[in-house]
Write a protein that holds these residues in place. Structure first.
Motif, PDB file in Angstrom:
ATOM      1  N   ALA A 109      -4.093 -13.405 -11.544  1.00  0.00           N
ATOM      2  CA  ALA A 109      -3.023 -13.080 -10.598  1.00  0.00           C
ATOM      3  C   ALA A 109      -3.599 -12.754  -9.231  1.00  0.00           C
ATOM      4  CB  ALA A 109      -2.192 -11.900 -11.110  1.00  0.00           C
ATOM      5  N   ARG A 110      -2.748 -12.906  -8.239  1.00  0.00           N
ATOM      6  CA  ARG A 110      -3.063 -12.462  -6.880  1.00  0.00           C
ATOM      7  C   ARG A 110      -2.085 -11.337  -6.555  1.00  0.00           C
ATOM      8  NH1 ARG A 110      -1.712 -16.658  -4.275  1.00  0.00           N
ATOM      9  NH2 ARG A 110      -3.739 -17.723  -4.342  1.00  0.00           N
ATOM     10  N   ILE A 111      -2.616 -10.151  -6.340  1.00  0.00           N
ATOM     11  CA  ILE A 111      -1.788  -8.980  -6.082  1.00  0.00           C
ATOM     12  C   ILE A 111      -2.177  -8.368  -4.751  1.00  0.00           C
ATOM     13  CG2 ILE A 111      -1.141  -6.671  -6.889  1.00  0.00           C
ATOM     14  CD1 ILE A 111      -1.571  -7.627  -9.722  1.00  0.00           C
ATOM     15  N   ALA A 112      -1.211  -8.250  -3.852  1.00  0.00           N
ATOM     16  CA  ALA A 112      -1.450  -7.681  -2.526  1.00  0.00           C
ATOM     17  C   ALA A 112      -0.828  -6.291  -2.452  1.00  0.00           C
ATOM     18  CB  ALA A 112      -0.854  -8.577  -1.444  1.00  0.00           C
ATOM     19  N   ILE A 113      -1.601  -5.336  -1.949  1.00  0.00           N
ATOM     20  CA  ILE A 113      -1.083  -4.003  -1.642  1.00  0.00           C
ATOM     21  C   ILE A 113      -0.585  -4.032  -0.205  1.00  0.00           C
ATOM     22  CG2 ILE A 113      -1.621  -1.551  -1.454  1.00  0.00           C
ATOM     23  CD1 ILE A 113      -3.947  -2.049  -3.403  1.00  0.00           C
ATOM     24  N   LEU A 114       0.687  -3.693  -0.002  1.00  0.00           N
ATOM     25  CA  LEU A 114       1.283  -3.731   1.335  1.00  0.00           C
ATOM     26  C   LEU A 114       1.394  -2.330   1.907  1.00  0.00           C
ATOM     27  CD1 LEU A 114       2.024  -6.541   0.149  1.00  0.00           C
ATOM     28  CD2 LEU A 114       4.175  -6.384   1.393  1.00  0.00           C
ATOM     29  N   ASN A 139       2.484  -5.209   6.182  1.00  0.00           N
ATOM     30  CA  ASN A 139       1.264  -6.003   6.278  1.00  0.00           C
ATOM     31  C   ASN A 139       0.405  -5.823   5.032  1.00  0.00           C
ATOM     32  OD1 ASN A 139       1.842  -6.783   9.041  1.00  0.00           O
ATOM     33  ND2 ASN A 139       1.286  -4.684   9.607  1.00  0.00           N
ATOM     34  N   ASP A 140      -0.429  -6.840   4.761  1.00  0.00           N
ATOM     35  CA  ASP A 140      -1.351  -6.746   3.639  1.00  0.00           C
ATOM     36  C   ASP A 140      -2.404  -5.685   3.929  1.00  0.00           C
ATOM     37  OD1 ASP A 140       0.043  -8.786   2.514  1.00  0.00           O
ATOM     38  OD2 ASP A 140      -1.569 -10.280   2.614  1.00  0.00           O
ATOM     39  N   CYS A 141      -2.486  -4.722   3.041  1.00  0.00           N
ATOM     40  CA  CYS A 141      -3.526  -3.700   3.135  1.00  0.00           C
ATOM     41  C   CYS A 141      -4.774  -4.166   2.386  1.00  0.00           C
ATOM     42  CB  CYS A 141      -3.000  -2.392   2.555  1.00  0.00           C
ATOM     43  SG  CYS A 141      -3.985  -0.954   2.944  1.00  0.00           S
ATOM     44  N   ALA A 142      -4.556  -4.882   1.300  1.00  0.00           N
ATOM     45  CA  ALA A 142      -5.649  -5.447   0.511  1.00  0.00           C
ATOM     46  C   ALA A 142      -5.062  -6.513  -0.407  1.00  0.00           C
ATOM     47  CB  ALA A 142      -6.349  -4.371  -0.309  1.00  0.00           C
ATOM     48  N   VAL A 143      -5.878  -7.517  -0.764  1.00  0.00           N
ATOM     49  CA  VAL A 143      -5.460  -8.569  -1.684  1.00  0.00           C
ATOM     50  C   VAL A 143      -6.504  -8.666  -2.793  1.00  0.00           C
ATOM     51  CG1 VAL A 143      -4.901 -10.999  -1.992  1.00  0.00           C
ATOM     52  CG2 VAL A 143      -4.288  -9.846   0.147  1.00  0.00           C
ATOM     53  N   SER A 152      -9.845   2.633  -3.655  1.00  0.00           N
ATOM     54  CA  SER A 152     -10.814   2.265  -2.617  1.00  0.00           C
ATOM     55  C   SER A 152     -10.289   1.183  -1.681  1.00  0.00           C
ATOM     56  CB  SER A 152     -12.119   1.781  -3.266  1.00  0.00           C
ATOM     57  OG  SER A 152     -11.892   0.628  -4.061  1.00  0.00           O
ATOM     58  N   TYR A 153      -9.194   0.522  -2.065  1.00  0.00           N
ATOM     59  CA  TYR A 153      -8.646  -0.540  -1.219  1.00  0.00           C
ATOM     60  C   TYR A 153      -7.822   0.006  -0.055  1.00  0.00           C
ATOM     61  CZ  TYR A 153     -10.024  -4.004  -4.696  1.00  0.00           C
ATOM     62  OH  TYR A 153     -10.750  -4.803  -5.543  1.00  0.00           O
ATOM     63  N   TYR A 154      -7.399   1.268  -0.149  1.00  0.00           N
ATOM     64  CA  TYR A 154      -6.573   1.787   0.951  1.00  0.00           C
ATOM     65  C   TYR A 154      -6.964   3.194   1.408  1.00  0.00           C
ATOM     66  CZ  TYR A 154      -3.975   3.856  -3.006  1.00  0.00           C
ATOM     67  OH  TYR A 154      -3.615   4.535  -4.152  1.00  0.00           O
ATOM     68  N   LEU A 155      -7.962   3.803   0.776  1.00  0.00           N
ATOM     69  CA  LEU A 155      -8.485   5.095   1.224  1.00  0.00           C
ATOM     70  C   LEU A 155      -9.874   4.884   1.813  1.00  0.00           C
ATOM     71  CD1 LEU A 155      -7.562   7.555  -1.679  1.00  0.00           C
ATOM     72  CD2 LEU A 155      -6.258   7.045   0.384  1.00  0.00           C
ATOM     73  N   GLU A 156     -10.052   5.329   3.060  1.00  0.00           N
ATOM     74  CA  GLU A 156     -11.339   5.146   3.728  1.00  0.00           C
ATOM     75  C   GLU A 156     -11.481   6.165   4.858  1.00  0.00           C
ATOM     76  OE1 GLU A 156     -13.853   1.642   6.100  1.00  0.00           O
ATOM     77  OE2 GLU A 156     -11.923   1.189   5.165  1.00  0.00           O
ATOM     78  N   ASN A 157     -12.663   6.768   4.939  1.00  0.00           N
ATOM     79  CA  ASN A 157     -12.963   7.730   6.004  1.00  0.00           C
ATOM     80  C   ASN A 157     -11.915   8.840   6.098  1.00  0.00           C
ATOM     81  OD1 ASN A 157     -15.272   6.248   6.736  1.00  0.00           O
ATOM     82  ND2 ASN A 157     -14.062   4.911   8.070  1.00  0.00           N
ATOM     83  N   ASN A 158     -11.504   9.364   4.952  1.00  0.00           N
ATOM     84  CA  ASN A 158     -10.508  10.442   4.899  1.00  0.00           C
ATOM     85  C   ASN A 158      -9.178  10.044   5.522  1.00  0.00           C
ATOM     86  OD1 ASN A 158     -12.293  12.207   3.606  1.00  0.00           O
ATOM     87  ND2 ASN A 158     -13.117  12.938   5.545  1.00  0.00           N
ATOM     88  N   GLN A 159      -8.858   8.758   5.435  1.00  0.00           N
ATOM     89  CA  GLN A 159      -7.580   8.247   5.925  1.00  0.00           C
ATOM     90  C   GLN A 159      -6.961   7.362   4.852  1.00  0.00           C
ATOM     91  OE1 GLN A 159      -7.687   6.716  10.147  1.00  0.00           O
ATOM     92  NE2 GLN A 159      -9.870   7.110   9.919  1.00  0.00           N
TER      93      GLN A 159
END
Length: 207
Positions: free
Chosen positions: A67-72, A77-81, A134-141
């Protein structure tokens, strides 16, 4: 020898007690920060995932679903695919929530495969899944608010995400839940969306 043992155990107790106290205070502070964070963040109804089941296959080692799953993000907008295969015939996605000030914030947790199309109460089968933090959390954001959002919004969303996945979330009843979305309805080659804002929390529908 007895004197050494008599001194050792009180020291060990103090060390353990200090660690537990520090851990509790740290999580209590995090819990307290969630109230102003939830107040300052907007919460639109939005599509949180886009799902396209590509294929299902069998081999000597078992069955697989690709599957192809995108986090929006909240801006659409695509946050990660993530595009890959998982063991099993059906896919599930789990979410954790932070629920403050009448708002429910959803955080994708894990994608995993299963042999069953029926959701089970046990979550042991998803231990081999794909972790999504890890696909949407980075540098305490937390970038689920979108790249065009302010740093303050991304930081507040990060605070809520940290709480949702913290031990405090299990203790603070009514402030966090786990949701599981069953993707067994998804027909291969068609785009589906997971949307927030429904009475059940999340809804899967064909796009």
């Amino acid at each position: 020898m007895m004197r050494k043992s008599a001194r050792f155990f009180p020291v060990l107790f103090n060390v353990i007690f200090s660690f537990v106290l520090f851990f509790f205070v740290l999580n209590a502070v995090l819990f307290g920060l969630c109230f102003p964070a939830g107040t300052m963040l907007p919460l639109p109804e939005y599509q949180i995932l886009r799902v396209n089941v590509l294929s299902k296959s069998q081999s000597f080692s078992g069955s697989f679903v690709s599957a192809r799953i995108a986090i929006l993000d909240m801006q659409g907008n695509d946050c990660a695919v993530i595009e890959r295969s998982w063991n099993g015939d059906y896919l599930y996605v789990t979410f954790r929530t932070a629920e403050f000030n009448g708002k429910t914030f959803f955080f994708p947790e894990k994608i995993y495969g299963s042999e069953s199309a029926v959701l089970k109460k046990s979550f042991g089968s998803h231990k081999r899944g794909t972790n999504l933090l890890s696909y949407y959390l980075e540098n305490n954001q937390c970038f689920l608010t979108g790249n065009r959002s302010s740093y303050l919004h991304r930081k507040n969303m990060f605070i809520l995400a940290r709480f949702a996945f913290s031990p405090m979330a299990a203790v603070a009843s009514g402030f966090s839940s786990r949701y599981t979305v069953n993707l067994s309805e998804c027909e291969p080659g068609k785009d589906y969306g997971v949307f927030t804002g429904s009475e059940d929390g999340l809804v899967l529908r064909l796009q």
